[in-house]
Design a protein around this motif. Structure first.
Motif, PDB file in Angstrom:
ATOM      1  N   MET A   1       0.823  -1.211   0.000  1.00 23.33           N
ATOM      2  CA  MET A   1       0.000   0.000   0.000  1.00 23.33           C
ATOM      3  C   MET A   1       0.862   1.268   0.000  1.00 23.33           C
ATOM      4  O   MET A   1       0.628   2.187  -0.797  1.00 23.33           O
ATOM      5  CB  MET A   1      -0.919  -0.013   1.219  1.00 23.33           C
ATOM      6  CG  MET A   1      -1.918   1.138   1.246  1.00 23.33           C
ATOM      7  SD  MET A   1      -3.068   1.115  -0.147  1.00 23.33           S
ATOM      8  CE  MET A   1      -4.177  -0.207   0.358  1.00 23.33           C
ATOM      9  N   ASP A   2       1.870   1.316   0.879  1.00 21.11           N
ATOM     10  CA  ASP A   2       2.669   2.545   1.027  1.00 21.11           C
ATOM     11  C   ASP A   2       3.643   2.751  -0.124  1.00 21.11           C
ATOM     12  O   ASP A   2       3.747   3.854  -0.679  1.00 21.11           O
ATOM     13  CB  ASP A   2       3.438   2.510   2.351  1.00 21.11           C
ATOM     14  CG  ASP A   2       2.526   2.604   3.562  1.00 21.11           C
ATOM     15  OD1 ASP A   2       1.349   2.976   3.387  1.00 21.11           O
ATOM     16  OD2 ASP A   2       2.988   2.292   4.676  1.00 21.11           O
TER      17      ASP A   2
ATOM     18  N   LYS B   1     -11.865   1.813  -4.945  1.00 24.12           N
ATOM     19  CA  LYS B   1     -11.265   1.449  -3.665  1.00 24.12           C
ATOM     20  C   LYS B   1     -10.242   0.330  -3.848  1.00 24.12           C
ATOM     21  O   LYS B   1     -10.451  -0.583  -4.645  1.00 24.12           O
ATOM     22  CB  LYS B   1     -12.334   0.993  -2.674  1.00 24.12           C
ATOM     23  CG  LYS B   1     -13.228   2.110  -2.158  1.00 24.12           C
ATOM     24  CD  LYS B   1     -14.190   1.584  -1.093  1.00 24.12           C
ATOM     25  CE  LYS B   1     -15.063   2.702  -0.540  1.00 24.12           C
ATOM     26  NZ  LYS B   1     -16.010   2.198   0.499  1.00 24.12           N
TER      27      LYS B   1
ATOM     28  N   THR C   1      -7.961  -2.236  -1.289  1.00 29.18           N
ATOM     29  CA  THR C   1      -7.783  -2.712   0.083  1.00 29.18           C
ATOM     30  C   THR C   1      -6.639  -3.721   0.112  1.00 29.18           C
ATOM     31  O   THR C   1      -6.546  -4.579  -0.752  1.00 29.18           O
ATOM     32  CB  THR C   1      -9.062  -3.391   0.602  1.00 29.18           C
ATOM     33  OG1 THR C   1     -10.168  -2.493   0.442  1.00 29.18           O
ATOM     34  CG2 THR C   1      -8.931  -3.762   2.073  1.00 29.18           C
TER      35      THR C   1
ATOM     36  N   LEU D   1      -5.797  -2.172   5.298  1.00 28.87           N
ATOM     37  CA  LEU D   1      -5.444  -0.833   4.834  1.00 28.87           C
ATOM     38  C   LEU D   1      -6.250  -0.551   3.572  1.00 28.87           C
ATOM     39  O   LEU D   1      -6.378  -1.425   2.709  1.00 28.87           O
ATOM     40  CB  LEU D   1      -3.947  -0.746   4.534  1.00 28.87           C
ATOM     41  CG  LEU D   1      -3.021  -1.178   5.663  1.00 28.87           C
ATOM     42  CD1 LEU D   1      -1.586  -1.279   5.168  1.00 28.87           C
ATOM     43  CD2 LEU D   1      -3.109  -0.214   6.825  1.00 28.87           C
ATOM     44  N   GLU D   2      -6.764   0.653   3.452  1.00 24.91           N
ATOM     45  CA  GLU D   2      -7.646   0.946   2.317  1.00 24.91           C
ATOM     46  C   GLU D   2      -7.394   2.353   1.786  1.00 24.91           C
ATOM     47  O   GLU D   2      -7.136   3.281   2.560  1.00 24.91           O
ATOM     48  CB  GLU D   2      -9.107   0.792   2.737  1.00 24.91           C
ATOM     49  CG  GLU D   2     -10.094   0.806   1.576  1.00 24.91           C
ATOM     50  CD  GLU D   2     -11.472   0.320   2.007  1.00 24.91           C
ATOM     51  OE1 GLU D   2     -11.666  -0.914   2.066  1.00 24.91           O
ATOM     52  OE2 GLU D   2     -12.330   1.163   2.306  1.00 24.91           O
ATOM     53  N   VAL D   3      -7.461   2.472   0.466  1.00 22.59           N
ATOM     54  CA  VAL D   3      -7.332   3.760  -0.213  1.00 22.59           C
ATOM     55  C   VAL D   3      -8.545   3.952  -1.106  1.00 22.59           C
ATOM     56  O   VAL D   3      -8.955   3.028  -1.818  1.00 22.59           O
ATOM     57  CB  VAL D   3      -6.036   3.816  -1.058  1.00 22.59           C
ATOM     58  CG1 VAL D   3      -6.116   4.921  -2.094  1.00 22.59           C
ATOM     59  CG2 VAL D   3      -4.833   4.032  -0.156  1.00 22.59           C
TER      60      VAL D   3
ATOM     61  N   CYS E   1      -5.952  10.865  -2.764  1.00 23.56           N
ATOM     62  CA  CYS E   1      -6.661   9.686  -2.258  1.00 23.56           C
ATOM     63  C   CYS E   1      -6.813   9.778  -0.753  1.00 23.56           C
ATOM     64  O   CYS E   1      -6.026  10.435  -0.068  1.00 23.56           O
ATOM     65  CB  CYS E   1      -5.927   8.410  -2.648  1.00 23.56           C
ATOM     66  SG  CYS E   1      -4.239   8.303  -2.030  1.00 23.56           S
TER      67      CYS E   1
ATOM     68  N   LYS F   1      -0.022   4.068  -2.917  1.00 26.69           N
ATOM     69  CA  LYS F   1       0.005   5.502  -2.593  1.00 26.69           C
ATOM     70  C   LYS F   1       1.034   6.241  -3.442  1.00 26.69           C
ATOM     71  O   LYS F   1       0.786   7.370  -3.896  1.00 26.69           O
ATOM     72  CB  LYS F   1       0.314   5.689  -1.110  1.00 26.69           C
ATOM     73  CG  LYS F   1      -0.793   5.204  -0.183  1.00 26.69           C
ATOM     74  CD  LYS F   1      -0.409   5.424   1.275  1.00 26.69           C
ATOM     75  CE  LYS F   1      -1.485   4.909   2.215  1.00 26.69           C
ATOM     76  NZ  LYS F   1      -1.098   5.092   3.637  1.00 26.69           N
TER      77      LYS F   1
ATOM     78  N   ALA G   1      -6.844   7.694   2.706  1.00 27.45           N
ATOM     79  CA  ALA G   1      -6.346   6.426   3.242  1.00 27.45           C
ATOM     80  C   ALA G   1      -6.908   6.197   4.636  1.00 27.45           C
ATOM     81  O   ALA G   1      -7.101   7.146   5.413  1.00 27.45           O
ATOM     82  CB  ALA G   1      -4.818   6.435   3.288  1.00 27.45           C
TER      83      ALA G   1
ATOM     84  N   ASP H   1      -7.253   2.813   7.836  1.00 23.89           N
ATOM     85  CA  ASP H   1      -7.013   1.428   8.234  1.00 23.89           C
ATOM     86  C   ASP H   1      -8.035   1.053   9.300  1.00 23.89           C
ATOM     87  O   ASP H   1      -8.525   1.904  10.045  1.00 23.89           O
ATOM     88  CB  ASP H   1      -5.581   1.236   8.746  1.00 23.89           C
ATOM     89  CG  ASP H   1      -5.260   2.114   9.934  1.00 23.89           C
ATOM     90  OD1 ASP H   1      -5.352   1.620  11.064  1.00 23.89           O
ATOM     91  OD2 ASP H   1      -4.911   3.296   9.725  1.00 23.89           O
TER      92      ASP H   1
END
Length: 445
Positions: free
Chosen positions: A70-71, A111, A113, A102-104, A85, A75, A87, A89
């Motif tokens: 995710m990071d 979305k 996840t 973790l979700e954006v 976006c 992102k 973000a 969690d």
């Protein structure tokens, strides 16, 4: 479909391939997660341009890997596209699992996840799915059975990994002969030919392990028939919280010590018993250390943990270190083990059963440790007596494996209550105990 980030040729081929079912077997550190997360973000941006939304789920081998995807992936790519976006969690709760998700969410409502993979999370979403390092997922066959019905209604599936033996679903998918899957195979040589800046010979010399090099970088399916612990067994008990001394809970500790001086490693393996599971809390590795340095490492372990019992390889040069440790901590907490063939077989069998039953947790993401545990092989000699062999290299001579096994052996027989007075650094003076070593059987004495 033009990515906002420059790609090497093999990455570009993977990125532009929009087949519904796509899998890639890539060498370590060649950007498989990086490129796949770029495709995921790009598909969301493309959907926004068309006035639609995308839904993606990333299933990783653990929470740390999910966070990295995710990071360092989602992102970062969203920022490169200039897409703001949101973000968040949260605790994702399934029928049998509670994990951190973790979700954006992108501006158009798409979305993404990311969360650890298990059969529960696999069946918990209707979405496009990315299985990251799938060969290392615990219960890969169970995850597959739970996942596939969920994505059967038109969703896309992305799978990437390096090899991890032949006992997992990833091996079956990669070696399949069907035309359903679009398969991408990129070893280190192709990646470098396509522009990846790596010194192949320097990498090979640095890893100094033919099996690890063949699997991790040249993508060979290693023969698991003679390995005592298969890669599937090893990865099945890896956990990102193992090997972290700061997570010690104060429970009973059992220690295994394999003694080396010049050519081999001196290894202290620390197990903490938590319920019915043995957690590796620390692995101390010294090479070329003086006996004084080894003694200091020993003392630090006995100071840090509530050591109930330790088993030491007393064979050969181990005689004096064992005597010194027994003088410092008592014979009930320090036992010397003469590693003859029968004792090795018993220790190895005990350890293998613990790995098979998943009653142990070992550190994840340590190639040298995985290679060391895997290099141990059982052979039958001319007399019919089984023996264990391991090639010696710069990483040792299966020293970590034997320290691991000795520690499990130390925990195998419940100790009697120990009464002692401490002097200074946890050393035992005149211990008064009931003898419990008789229950161990023949440890080679």
């Amino acid at each position: 479909m033009t990515p906002a980030i420059p790609l090497f040729a093999y990455q570009r081929a993977w990125f532009l391939d929009r087949s519904r079912f796509k899998l890639g077997m890539f060498a370590r550190q060649t950007g498989k997660t990086f490129t796949t997360t770029l495709e995921i973000v790009d598909s969301c941006i493309e959907a926004a341009a068309q006035g639609t939304r995308e839904r993606w789920v990333i299933l990783s081998r653990g929470e740390r890997q999910a966070k990295e995807a995710m990071d360092e992936g989602i992102k970062r790519h969203a920022a490169a596209y200039g897409a703001a976006c949101q973000a968040m969690d949260y605790d994702w709760v399934g029928e049998q699992t509670r994990v951190r998700a973790l979700e954006v969410e992108l501006p158009n409502g798409s979305k993404i996840t990311a969360l650890p993979a298990n059969p529960d999370t696999a069946r918990g979403f209707s979405a496009n799915v990315f299985l990251d390092e799938f060969a290392f997922h615990q219960d890969s066959h169970a995850i597959w059975k739970a996942l596939f019905p969920v994505i059967s209604n038109g969703w896309r599936l992305r799978i990437t990994s390096t090899p991890n033996g032949k006992g997992n679903k990833f091996y079956e998918l990669v070696t399949g002969q069907d035309a359903t899957w679009s398969r991408h195979i990129v070893d280190i040589h192709r990646a470098v030919a396509d522009g990846l800046p790596r010194d192949v010979e320097q990498l090979r010399a640095a890893i100094n392990d033919d099996d690890a090099w063949a699997q991790e970088f040249e993508l060979h399916w290693l023969d698991e028939a003679s390995a005592w612990l298969s890669f599937d067994l090893i990865s099945g008990v890896e956990h990102e919280d193992a090997g972290r001394p700061e997570l010690y809970q104060g429970g009973p500790v059992f220690v295994g010590v394999d003694i080396g001086r010049r050519r081999d490693l001196f290894v202290i393996w620390v197990w903490e018993q938590v319920g019915d599971v043995m957690w590796c809390r620390e692995i101390v590795e010294l090479k070329g250390a003086t006996f004084a340095e080894q003694d200091r490492a020993r003392d630090q372990v006995f100071d840090r943990y509530r050591v109930i019992r330790s088993a030491w390889d007393q064979t050969g040069m181990g005689e004096k270190p064992v005597e010194d440790a027994q003088r410092a901590y008592g014979t009930t907490r320090v036992e010397g083990v003469l590693m003859n063939g029968a004792v090795q077989l018993r220790l190895a069998t005990l350890a293998k059963e613990a790995f098979q039953d998943r009653r142990v947790r070992i550190p994840a993401g340590r190639p040298a440790l995985r290679a060391d545990l895997h290099k141990l092989k059982k052979e039958v000699g001319a007399t019919g007596v089984p023996r264990f062999v391991a090639e010696r290299d710069a990483n040792g001579h299966a020293d970590r494996a034997w320290a691991c096994f000795l520690g499990l052996g130390a925990a195998d027989t419940p100790p009697a209550p120990i009464e002692f007075h401490t002097i200074g650094r946890g050393r035992a003076a005149a211990p008064t105990v009931r003898d419990f070593t008789a229950g161990l059987g023949d440890w080679g004495r």
